[in-house]
Each structure stands twice: as C-alpha cells, then as structure tokens.
Design a protein around this motif. Sequence first.
Motif: not given
Length: 121
Positions: A52-53, A99-102, A119-121
């Motif tokens: 959502p963010q 993983d929302f924190a990372e 994978v990084g978003l």
Amino acid sequence: MVVEWVTNKLYIVDMGKTDDSGLILVVNLEKPYLMKHIVTELRRPLNIVVHPQRGRIYWILESHNIMSTNMDGTTVIESIVSYPASQVLYNPMTQMFIDFAEDHLYWTENVDLSGVGTVGL
C-alpha cells in the motif's frame, strides 16, 4: 487473495479456465457487490501481495515471473523477476511476502520451499 488494509480492498487472482484467461479482481470490502477486473489476459497467475505504501500489487505469473501494477491496474511492469521457463521444472516460484521495514519482496522457490529469492523494491 489478499486484503489491502489502507483502503479496505480485497485483491483476488483468478487463474482462469484457459491459457491467457487469468485475471486480477479488486473488491471494495465496504461495497462488496462492486467487483472490478483490473488486469486481464494473464497466463496462469498465482499468489498476490500488496504494498500500500508504494501503491503496487505484485503477482507470480506461470511460476517463473513476478509482475507488478499500480493498485488500479495501470502501469503494468511485465518482469520484476523472471526465470527461464526451463528452470521452472526445478525452481517454480510458489509464494511471495513483502518485508515492509526493509522494502524487499521475497518469494519461495521449489515445491518443498527449499529456496528463497529476494529483490529490493
């Protein structure tokens, strides 16, 4: 299927009955009689997660490709991660987690869940 908790919507992956007939539906949980197709003509879509963010949804396509779109179905990104189809026999993608924190997307590989990709978003 997954609930997007900020706007209170339910996202559903429908694999379809034939090739290229899969789709993603969104349902407003406050008005469940309103259902909308936001992505269509998908080939065997699986598992779905929401961020959502970022205003994005992600899904696995044909066990070897992760795709993304805005939550309204616009701006489809065809390949966040992709494996050759020949590798699916040995390493099918089966589940995803965010993983929302990372700000990373994780997925499991292999039917026995013995591998994990990220994978990084």
